[in-house]
Design a protein around this motif. Structure first.
Motif, PDB file in Angstrom:
ATOM      1  N   UNK A  80      43.991   6.082  12.464  1.00 21.74           N
ATOM      2  CA  UNK A  80      43.636   5.866  11.065  1.00 21.74           C
ATOM      3  C   UNK A  80      44.795   5.272  10.280  1.00 21.74           C
ATOM      4  N   UNK A  81      45.792   4.710  10.978  1.00 22.80           N
ATOM      5  CA  UNK A  81      46.914   4.097  10.281  1.00 22.80           C
ATOM      6  C   UNK A  81      46.395   2.944   9.422  1.00 22.80           C
ATOM      7  N   UNK A  82      46.989   2.798   8.260  1.00 25.52           N
ATOM      8  CA  UNK A  82      46.463   1.850   7.281  1.00 25.52           C
ATOM      9  C   UNK A  82      46.396   0.427   7.829  1.00 25.52           C
ATOM     10  N   UNK A  83      47.499  -0.005   8.459  1.00 26.71           N
ATOM     11  CA  UNK A  83      47.558  -1.387   8.937  1.00 26.71           C
ATOM     12  C   UNK A  83      46.506  -1.646  10.001  1.00 26.71           C
ATOM     13  N   UNK A  84      46.419  -0.741  10.991  1.00 25.06           N
ATOM     14  CA  UNK A  84      45.477  -0.929  12.088  1.00 25.06           C
ATOM     15  C   UNK A  84      44.049  -0.779  11.601  1.00 25.06           C
ATOM     16  N   UNK A  85      43.831   0.200  10.742  1.00 26.59           N
ATOM     17  CA  UNK A  85      42.473   0.427  10.244  1.00 26.59           C
ATOM     18  C   UNK A  85      41.976  -0.779   9.449  1.00 26.59           C
ATOM     19  N   UNK A  86      42.839  -1.343   8.627  1.00 25.71           N
ATOM     20  CA  UNK A  86      42.429  -2.504   7.827  1.00 25.71           C
ATOM     21  C   UNK A  86      42.034  -3.676   8.717  1.00 25.71           C
ATOM     22  N   UNK A  87      42.822  -3.905   9.777  1.00 27.78           N
ATOM     23  CA  UNK A  87      42.506  -5.011  10.688  1.00 27.78           C
ATOM     24  C   UNK A  87      41.190  -4.758  11.416  1.00 27.78           C
ATOM     25  N   UNK A  88      41.001  -3.522  11.872  1.00 21.85           N
ATOM     26  CA  UNK A  88      39.766  -3.179  12.577  1.00 21.85           C
ATOM     27  C   UNK A  88      38.558  -3.278  11.642  1.00 21.85           C
ATOM     28  N   UNK A  89      38.732  -2.787  10.419  1.00 22.75           N
ATOM     29  CA  UNK A  89      37.604  -2.799   9.490  1.00 22.75           C
ATOM     30  C   UNK A  89      37.224  -4.225   9.112  1.00 22.75           C
ATOM     31  N   UNK A  90      38.225  -5.076   8.954  1.00 20.70           N
ATOM     32  CA  UNK A  90      37.935  -6.478   8.641  1.00 20.70           C
ATOM     33  C   UNK A  90      37.150  -7.130   9.765  1.00 20.70           C
ATOM     34  N   UNK A  91      37.558  -6.862  11.022  1.00 21.10           N
ATOM     35  CA  UNK A  91      36.819  -7.411  12.165  1.00 21.10           C
ATOM     36  C   UNK A  91      35.398  -6.848  12.190  1.00 21.10           C
ATOM     37  N   UNK A  92      35.253  -5.538  11.959  1.00 22.05           N
ATOM     38  CA  UNK A  92      33.927  -4.921  11.977  1.00 22.05           C
ATOM     39  C   UNK A  92      33.021  -5.527  10.905  1.00 22.05           C
ATOM     40  N   UNK A  93      33.564  -5.747   9.700  1.00 27.22           N
ATOM     41  CA  UNK A  93      32.768  -6.351   8.618  1.00 27.22           C
ATOM     42  C   UNK A  93      32.350  -7.775   8.973  1.00 27.22           C
ATOM     43  N   UNK A  94      33.260  -8.506   9.619  1.00 22.16           N
ATOM     44  CA  UNK A  94      32.976  -9.896   9.968  1.00 22.16           C
ATOM     45  C   UNK A  94      31.817 -10.015  10.950  1.00 22.16           C
ATOM     46  N   UNK A  95      31.763  -9.101  11.897  1.00 20.72           N
ATOM     47  CA  UNK A  95      30.724  -9.196  12.938  1.00 20.72           C
ATOM     48  C   UNK A  95      29.540  -8.276  12.655  1.00 20.72           C
ATOM     49  N   UNK A  96      29.577  -7.573  11.512  1.00 24.08           N
ATOM     50  CA  UNK A  96      28.450  -6.716  11.153  1.00 24.08           C
ATOM     51  C   UNK A  96      28.362  -5.466  11.989  1.00 24.08           C
ATOM     52  N   UNK A  97      29.487  -4.827  12.231  1.00 19.71           N
ATOM     53  CA  UNK A  97      29.528  -3.641  13.101  1.00 19.71           C
ATOM     54  C   UNK A  97      29.959  -2.420  12.296  1.00 19.71           C
TER      55      UNK A  97
END
Length: 512
Positions: A80-97
């Protein structure tokens, strides 16, 4: 996309403005094998991780090797680290996941019993073909090894561990003349060469691999209480320093699956999925007989519900006749710095069904970290059109875990008691030692009788005749194991003979 599982398979990625077609691996074709390829640092490990997560979620047990120590994170929820979470969440939003962090039911295994439960098999189960590959034996040396296994079967001498195999080799070396007449030439130099190879294997840690209790495949193929498939992780960071041992172990495990599992045809979901990381090690300098065996296993094991996924840097590392059987493919970026690299890139692109929207070869060069060129089997097993894909982020932790976290997971494992303590039951070493000891006693008794007879002759009247006590007749068809013991006794009078007995039979005999 609400979860990693779709109605019919596994959501791998896609989505977004430039990646409009979601990519999924149909569970029905999960046993049709696959390939994950790409240069170092392009995202192969994450792709392996998300596939393992999804198969586990579907109730399919998986096996994978952790060559860098960064797959152990499958056991714990994602960071749940901020940097990693932000990158993962951005990817998830991009692909609709819909990204939801979670851990998975992991069991750690280790040939060296340091970062996981010990993995063992017997020498007999490994067999002469794989053992010869493991030690890098020549054709003549492999032939002698086959003779050792054959005699062990005939004499009912189980070869369970390394000391059993050493005892058998000494046995056939001491009885080479008789064995040569029955099975073919056995040269003492060849036996000695095999013994040297065994010494190298022992120095690499192979001794810990051979023994009991042997691994039961059913333990790897179990599911957790909530119905998820067990994720079996082999700690391979230390094992990778012995690449031949690593590759041979994985091939043995694959062969055991092939031999033990029943035919199931084409199930709706696989029974087991096997990820073969650093696959090039399996084929480096491999003899044709071994490549043929791998091809046979890859071709037939899918009918037993097992999917095999090869992970390597370059698709060219896998022989074409095996590569042709890998229907589900994820190709991360390849670098084309040399003429050979460019040729490999062109060959890789030719293995995909073309997409009119882009050039496959150019796409393989251009995709960034976490992106891939993908193709999965579709209805009726037809290869899908190649697509550029953004791979979804993992739900479990990305990266290593601490030693304390590993210990907690291992202590809660149901297999710690079963495999924690090594067993050493009676086998070839002990049986040959017992027969040699009996032969030693017989030699001592014969020498005592002969001494009494000579004393009697010395003091008897000249006209009398003293004969030694008659002994019960023995069959002239002594077993070769008995001959082995007698051969040992004949050498006891020499320094080299005494050293030989100490080396093979331990403390049963002591040098004077």
């Amino acid at each position: 996309m609400s979860d990693m599982l779709t109605e019919g398979g596994i959501f791998v990625g896609g989505g977004g403005e430039n990646y409009a077609t979601p990519q999924e691996l149909l569970m029905k074709y999960g046993n049709r094998h696959g390939l994950i390829a790409g240069a170092t640092g392009t995202g192969k490990t994450v792709t392996l991780q998300i596939l393992a997560e999804a198969f586990s979620s579907a109730g399919v047990p998986v096996f994978l090797s952790d060559v860098k120590g960064d797959l152990a994170g499958l056991a714990l929820p994602g960071s749940a680290s901020a940097k990693l979470h932000d990158a993962f969440q951005k990817r998830a939003d991009t692909i609709g996941y819909n990204l939801q962090y979670r851990g998975f039911p992991v069991t750690f295994w280790d040939l060296f019993a340091q970062k996981g439960h010990p993995v063992r098999t017997t020498v007999s189960e490994m067999g002469p073909l794989l053992l010869a590959r493991l030690m890098g034996l020549s054709e003549a040396q492999e032939g002698v090894l086959n003779i050792a296994f054959r005699i062990a079967d005939e004499e009912e001498l189980p070869i369970l561990d390394m000391k059993d195999l050493r005892a058998m080799l000494v046995f056939i070396g001491q009885n080479a003349d008789e064995i040569t007449l029955r099975y073919g030439n056995v040269a003492s130099a060849t036996v000695g060469a095999i013994q040297r190879h065994l010494l190298v294997l022992e120095n690499q840690g192979g001794t810990q691999f051979f023994g009991e209790p042997a691994l039961e495949l059913a333990d790897m193929m179990s599911v957790s209480e909530d119905g998820r498939g067990r994720v079996n992780i082999l700690a391979a960071d230390q094992l990778m320093s012995s690449p031949r041992l690593y590759a041979t172990f994985l091939l043995w495990l694959l062969s055991e699956l092939f031999e033990e599992l029943p035919e199931v045809g084409d199930p709706d979901i696989p029974k087991f999925v096997f990820f073969f990381d650093e696959a090039h090690l399996l084929f480096d300098d491999a003899p044709k007989a071994l490549v043929d065996k791998v091809e046979q296993v890859a071709r037939l094991i899918r009918s037993k519900g097992v999917g095999v996924y090869f992970i390597t840097q370059n698709p060219g590392d896998v022989p074409d006749r095996i590569l042709s059987q890998l229907g589900n493919r994820v190709q991360h970026a390849l670098r084309a710095f040399t003429a050979r690299d460019q040729k490999d890139l062109s060959r890789a692109a030719q293995n995909y069904r073309a997409n009119p929207r882009f050039d496959t070869e150019t796409a393989i060069k251009e995709v960034g970290t976490g992106e891939a060129v993908t193709s999965f089997l579709q209805a009726k097993g037809v290869p899908g059109i190649v697509e550029r894909t953004l791979v979804r982020p993992p739900a479990s932790r990305l990266g290593v875990i601490t030693a304390q976290e590993r210990d907690v997971i291992m202590q809660s494992s149901p297999f710690g008691v079963k495999y924690g303590q090594a067993l050493d039951r009676e086998s070839a070493y002990e049986k040959l030692a017992a027969r040699a000891k009996a032969a030693a006693a017989e030699v001592t008794e014969n020498q005592s009788d002969l001494g009494e007879f000579n004393n009697a002759r010395r003091f008897a009247p000249a006209s009398s005749t003293v004969k030694p006590q008659a002994r019960s007749p023995r069959s002239r068809s002594d077993t070769m194991a008995e001959a082995f013991g007698k051969s040992f006794m004949r050498q006891l009078g020499t320094k080299s003979g005494q050293a030989l007995v100490r080396g093979v039979l331990g403390s049963l005999f002591k040098s004077r």
